[in-house]
Scaffold this motif. Structure first.
Motif, PDB file in Angstrom:
ATOM      1  N   VAL A   1      47.893  46.558  37.377  1.00  0.00           N
ATOM      2  CA  VAL A   1      46.937  47.425  36.690  1.00  0.00           C
ATOM      3  C   VAL A   1      46.702  46.849  35.295  1.00  0.00           C
ATOM      4  CG1 VAL A   1      46.560  49.708  35.686  1.00  0.00           C
ATOM      5  CG2 VAL A   1      47.572  49.505  37.959  1.00  0.00           C
ATOM      6  N   ALA A   2      45.441  46.632  34.961  1.00  0.00           N
ATOM      7  CA  ALA A   2      45.055  46.138  33.642  1.00  0.00           C
ATOM      8  C   ALA A   2      44.452  47.290  32.847  1.00  0.00           C
ATOM      9  CB  ALA A   2      44.051  45.001  33.770  1.00  0.00           C
ATOM     10  N   LEU A   3      44.922  47.473  31.625  1.00  0.00           N
ATOM     11  CA  LEU A   3      44.433  48.538  30.753  1.00  0.00           C
ATOM     12  C   LEU A   3      43.653  47.928  29.599  1.00  0.00           C
ATOM     13  CD1 LEU A   3      47.707  50.677  30.567  1.00  0.00           C
ATOM     14  CD2 LEU A   3      45.806  50.923  32.174  1.00  0.00           C
ATOM     15  N   GLY A   4      42.463  48.452  29.340  1.00  0.00           N
ATOM     16  CA  GLY A   4      41.619  47.927  28.275  1.00  0.00           C
ATOM     17  C   GLY A   4      40.313  48.682  28.217  1.00  0.00           C
ATOM     18  N   GLN A   5      39.254  47.997  27.819  1.00  0.00           N
ATOM     19  CA  GLN A   5      37.927  48.600  27.756  1.00  0.00           C
ATOM     20  C   GLN A   5      36.979  47.797  28.635  1.00  0.00           C
ATOM     21  OE1 GLN A   5      37.290  51.524  26.222  1.00  0.00           O
ATOM     22  NE2 GLN A   5      39.484  51.579  25.730  1.00  0.00           N
ATOM     23  N   PHE A   6      36.433  48.444  29.667  1.00  0.00           N
ATOM     24  CA  PHE A   6      35.596  47.752  30.643  1.00  0.00           C
ATOM     25  C   PHE A   6      34.262  48.476  30.815  1.00  0.00           C
ATOM     26  CE2 PHE A   6      40.111  47.543  32.090  1.00  0.00           C
ATOM     27  CZ  PHE A   6      40.353  46.217  31.754  1.00  0.00           C
ATOM     28  N   ASP A   7      33.338  47.781  31.449  1.00  0.00           N
ATOM     29  CA  ASP A   7      32.038  48.356  31.792  1.00  0.00           C
ATOM     30  C   ASP A   7      31.875  48.224  33.311  1.00  0.00           C
ATOM     31  OD1 ASP A   7      29.419  49.104  32.182  1.00  0.00           O
ATOM     32  OD2 ASP A   7      28.626  47.956  30.499  1.00  0.00           O
ATOM     33  N   PRO A   8      32.440  49.171  34.077  1.00  0.00           N
ATOM     34  CA  PRO A   8      32.437  49.049  35.542  1.00  0.00           C
ATOM     35  C   PRO A   8      31.051  48.893  36.138  1.00  0.00           C
ATOM     36  CG  PRO A   8      33.944  50.773  34.840  1.00  0.00           C
ATOM     37  CD  PRO A   8      33.174  50.365  33.628  1.00  0.00           C
ATOM     38  N   SER A   9      30.075  49.625  35.653  1.00  0.00           N
ATOM     39  CA  SER A   9      28.731  49.561  36.239  1.00  0.00           C
ATOM     40  C   SER A   9      28.130  48.175  36.100  1.00  0.00           C
ATOM     41  CB  SER A   9      27.813  50.590  35.568  1.00  0.00           C
ATOM     42  OG  SER A   9      28.268  51.908  35.789  1.00  0.00           O
ATOM     43  N   ALA A  10      28.221  47.583  34.909  1.00  0.00           N
ATOM     44  CA  ALA A  10      27.659  46.255  34.678  1.00  0.00           C
ATOM     45  C   ALA A  10      28.378  45.205  35.512  1.00  0.00           C
ATOM     46  CB  ALA A  10      27.757  45.899  33.191  1.00  0.00           C
ATOM     47  N   THR A  11      29.703  45.328  35.611  1.00  0.00           N
ATOM     48  CA  THR A  11      30.475  44.353  36.384  1.00  0.00           C
ATOM     49  C   THR A  11      30.152  44.456  37.869  1.00  0.00           C
ATOM     50  OG1 THR A  11      32.281  44.433  34.775  1.00  0.00           O
ATOM     51  CG2 THR A  11      32.792  43.569  36.956  1.00  0.00           C
ATOM     52  N   GLU A  12      30.068  45.675  38.383  1.00  0.00           N
ATOM     53  CA  GLU A  12      29.771  45.853  39.801  1.00  0.00           C
ATOM     54  C   GLU A  12      28.360  45.382  40.123  1.00  0.00           C
ATOM     55  OE1 GLU A  12      30.718  49.864  40.843  1.00  0.00           O
ATOM     56  OE2 GLU A  12      32.887  49.498  40.780  1.00  0.00           O
ATOM     57  N   ASP A  13      27.431  45.530  39.182  1.00  0.00           N
ATOM     58  CA  ASP A  13      26.074  45.000  39.393  1.00  0.00           C
ATOM     59  C   ASP A  13      26.119  43.479  39.557  1.00  0.00           C
ATOM     60  OD1 ASP A  13      24.884  47.472  39.305  1.00  0.00           O
ATOM     61  OD2 ASP A  13      24.316  47.342  37.184  1.00  0.00           O
ATOM     62  N   ARG A  14      26.938  42.813  38.769  1.00  0.00           N
ATOM     63  CA  ARG A  14      27.067  41.357  38.898  1.00  0.00           C
ATOM     64  C   ARG A  14      27.718  40.987  40.221  1.00  0.00           C
ATOM     65  NH1 ARG A  14      28.206  38.317  33.152  1.00  0.00           N
ATOM     66  NH2 ARG A  14      26.888  39.614  31.839  1.00  0.00           N
ATOM     67  N   PHE A  15      28.719  41.761  40.629  1.00  0.00           N
ATOM     68  CA  PHE A  15      29.354  41.503  41.923  1.00  0.00           C
ATOM     69  C   PHE A  15      28.333  41.607  43.056  1.00  0.00           C
ATOM     70  CE2 PHE A  15      33.826  42.955  40.423  1.00  0.00           C
ATOM     71  CZ  PHE A  15      34.053  41.710  39.875  1.00  0.00           C
ATOM     72  N   LYS A  16      27.454  42.596  42.956  1.00  0.00           N
ATOM     73  CA  LYS A  16      26.425  42.771  43.982  1.00  0.00           C
ATOM     74  C   LYS A  16      25.461  41.590  43.989  1.00  0.00           C
ATOM     75  CE  LYS A  16      26.516  47.845  43.809  1.00  0.00           C
ATOM     76  NZ  LYS A  16      25.746  49.075  43.406  1.00  0.00           N
ATOM     77  N   GLN A  17      25.081  41.133  42.796  1.00  0.00           N
ATOM     78  CA  GLN A  17      24.182  39.975  42.699  1.00  0.00           C
ATOM     79  C   GLN A  17      24.828  38.726  43.288  1.00  0.00           C
ATOM     80  OE1 GLN A  17      23.169  39.600  38.553  1.00  0.00           O
ATOM     81  NE2 GLN A  17      22.112  41.583  38.463  1.00  0.00           N
ATOM     82  N   GLN A  18      26.138  38.608  43.117  1.00  0.00           N
ATOM     83  CA  GLN A  18      26.859  37.461  43.661  1.00  0.00           C
ATOM     84  C   GLN A  18      27.168  37.624  45.147  1.00  0.00           C
ATOM     85  OE1 GLN A  18      30.323  37.166  41.178  1.00  0.00           O
ATOM     86  NE2 GLN A  18      29.161  36.687  39.329  1.00  0.00           N
ATOM     87  N   LYS A  19      26.835  38.810  45.690  1.00  0.00           N
ATOM     88  CA  LYS A  19      27.064  39.134  47.101  1.00  0.00           C
ATOM     89  C   LYS A  19      28.521  38.915  47.506  1.00  0.00           C
ATOM     90  CE  LYS A  19      22.288  38.124  48.423  1.00  0.00           C
ATOM     91  NZ  LYS A  19      21.370  37.342  49.317  1.00  0.00           N
ATOM     92  N   LEU A  20      29.397  39.412  46.656  1.00  0.00           N
ATOM     93  CA  LEU A  20      30.823  39.276  46.943  1.00  0.00           C
ATOM     94  C   LEU A  20      31.222  40.196  48.091  1.00  0.00           C
ATOM     95  CD1 LEU A  20      32.433  39.241  43.384  1.00  0.00           C
ATOM     96  CD2 LEU A  20      32.077  37.312  44.911  1.00  0.00           C
ATOM     97  N   PRO A  21      32.091  39.725  48.965  1.00  0.00           N
ATOM     98  CA  PRO A  21      32.591  40.605  50.023  1.00  0.00           C
ATOM     99  C   PRO A  21      33.465  41.705  49.427  1.00  0.00           C
ATOM    100  CG  PRO A  21      33.787  38.525  50.018  1.00  0.00           C
ATOM    101  CD  PRO A  21      32.649  38.367  49.061  1.00  0.00           C
ATOM    102  N   PHE A  22      33.454  42.873  50.044  1.00  0.00           N
ATOM    103  CA  PHE A  22      34.284  43.964  49.545  1.00  0.00           C
ATOM    104  C   PHE A  22      34.705  44.859  50.704  1.00  0.00           C
ATOM    105  CE2 PHE A  22      29.979  45.699  49.378  1.00  0.00           C
ATOM    106  CZ  PHE A  22      30.135  46.975  49.899  1.00  0.00           C
ATOM    107  N   HIS A  23      35.752  45.611  50.471  1.00  0.00           N
ATOM    108  CA  HIS A  23      36.212  46.634  51.406  1.00  0.00           C
ATOM    109  C   HIS A  23      36.176  47.966  50.667  1.00  0.00           C
ATOM    110  CE1 HIS A  23      37.641  43.962  54.631  1.00  0.00           C
ATOM    111  NE2 HIS A  23      38.002  43.152  53.655  1.00  0.00           N
ATOM    112  N   GLU A  24      35.666  48.994  51.305  1.00  0.00           N
ATOM    113  CA  GLU A  24      35.603  50.310  50.679  1.00  0.00           C
ATOM    114  C   GLU A  24      36.746  51.178  51.196  1.00  0.00           C
ATOM    115  OE1 GLU A  24      32.365  53.825  49.634  1.00  0.00           O
ATOM    116  OE2 GLU A  24      31.719  51.888  50.420  1.00  0.00           O
TER     117      GLU A  24
END
Length: 329
Positions: free
Chosen positions: A111-134
């Motif tokens: 677990v990493a603790l800090g300050q993140f921007d989940p929405s912006a990061t997930e948008d980049r993941f989607k653009q990169q078409k990274l595989p994921f499991h829900e």
């Protein structure tokens, strides 16, 4: 890959400690029990690092570069490509290991603790078409194909908390979150030791019996030269590691032995092991040999205490000789 992961975990909680320096800090960070409680009950090794404080140390970057396996360098690059800078955005890090089972290999999760921007990061993941499991609404993004046993997955819990590790381990972490599995807070043997170590150093770790054996083998492999020591090591039930730092680090290991008699006997044998290691290193790595001169091994009740102090000058020399470099597997 398994060797690299094992090296990374023990490097942070063990090999770093062989480079211990002197002055302790005025205060040490304390990890919230809420974070500890995110990990599964069966966690066998648990560690913490105050990275925000560690980055202020002049030698930390060089030590980190030597110890970080190539796979994790690639993982950092993967995060950077998604707009996350682990070297500036992650303030604290907690990680653990789950022993291999018939179904899975050893599982590493953190677990990493800090300050993140989940929405912006997930948008980049989607653009990169990274595989994921829900899993329960969380999208676990894969670093790799997403199907390999050693693939690392990454997901956000919230804007200040991100989790990473192998898929099976992360799924157990999510089960804990939703109450369908017990947390590390219910581990009656490990959690009291975690509470004891918490807040006692910039880096600290607690290991169960299985991981303690691995730690002792890496910390002082020469102890195996003494059959009686090897037998006593098998009886050690746990270990606490504390690393305090200011201009350097000061490391202490506390091994929980079966009895005071075992602690006394093992202390004498471990002292002999340190001397043997020093003799071995005297020619090829005299700086390490000099550092080993400062190692103190003493029994205290049913605990074996190993104190490792080294000067700033010795640290610089050890880093120059790449003493802490993790070998490629």
């Amino acid at each position: 890959m398994k060797k690299q992961i094992r090296s990374a975990i023990l490097a942070a909680s063990l090999l770093l400690c062989i480079a211990a320096l002197v002055p302790p800090p005025s205060a040490a960070a304390t990890l919230s029990t809420a974070v500890i409680g995110m990990f599964p009950k069966e966690t066998g090794e648990f560690a913490y690092a105050d990275l925000k404080s560690a980055r202020k140390l002049p030698w930390f970057g060089q030590l980190r570069d030597q110890m970080l396996p190539a796979r994790f360098r690639q993982f950092e690059q993967f995060l950077t490509s998604a707009g996350i800078d682990p070297n500036s955005q992650v303030d604290e890090l907690a990680w653990g290991s789950l022993s291999a089972t018939k179904e899975t290999g050893e599982q590493i999760l953190g677990v990493a603790l800090g300050q993140f921007d989940p929405s912006a990061t997930e948008d980049r993941f989607k653009q990169q078409k990274l595989p994921f499991h829900e899993v329960h609404g969380y999208k676990l993004y894969a670093f790799g194909s997403g199907s390999g046993a050693s693939d690392i997955f990454f997901f956000f819990i919230d804007s200040s908390t991100a989790a990473f590790g192998m898929r099976s381990g992360l799924e157990k972490m999510i089960d804990v979150h939703f109450g369908s599995a017990e947390s590390l807070l219910h581990n009656d043997s490990l959690f009291p030791l975690i509470s004891e170590a918490n807040g006692q150093g910039m880096i600290w770790a607690v290991l169960n019996k299985t991981y303690t054996r691995m730690a002792m083998q890496q910390l002082l492999p020469q102890a195996n030269q003494f059959p009686q020591a090897a037998a006593l090591v098998q009886k050690i039930s746990a270990m606490i590691i504390e690393v305090k730092a200011d201009s350097g680090v000061d490391a202490n290991f506390h091994a929980v032995c079966a009895s005071p008699d075992d602690a006394n006997t093992l202390a004498a044998l471990m002292q002999a092991g340190v001397m043997y290691r020093r003799y071995q290193e005297a020619q090829q790595n005299p700086d390490l040999a000099q550092a080993l001169d400062g190692v103190q091994v003493t029994p205290h009740g049913d605990r074996l205490q190993i104190h490792v102090p080294v000067s700033d000058v010795q640290m610089a020399a050890l880093l120059k000789n790449h003493t802490f470099a993790v070998p490629a597997s």
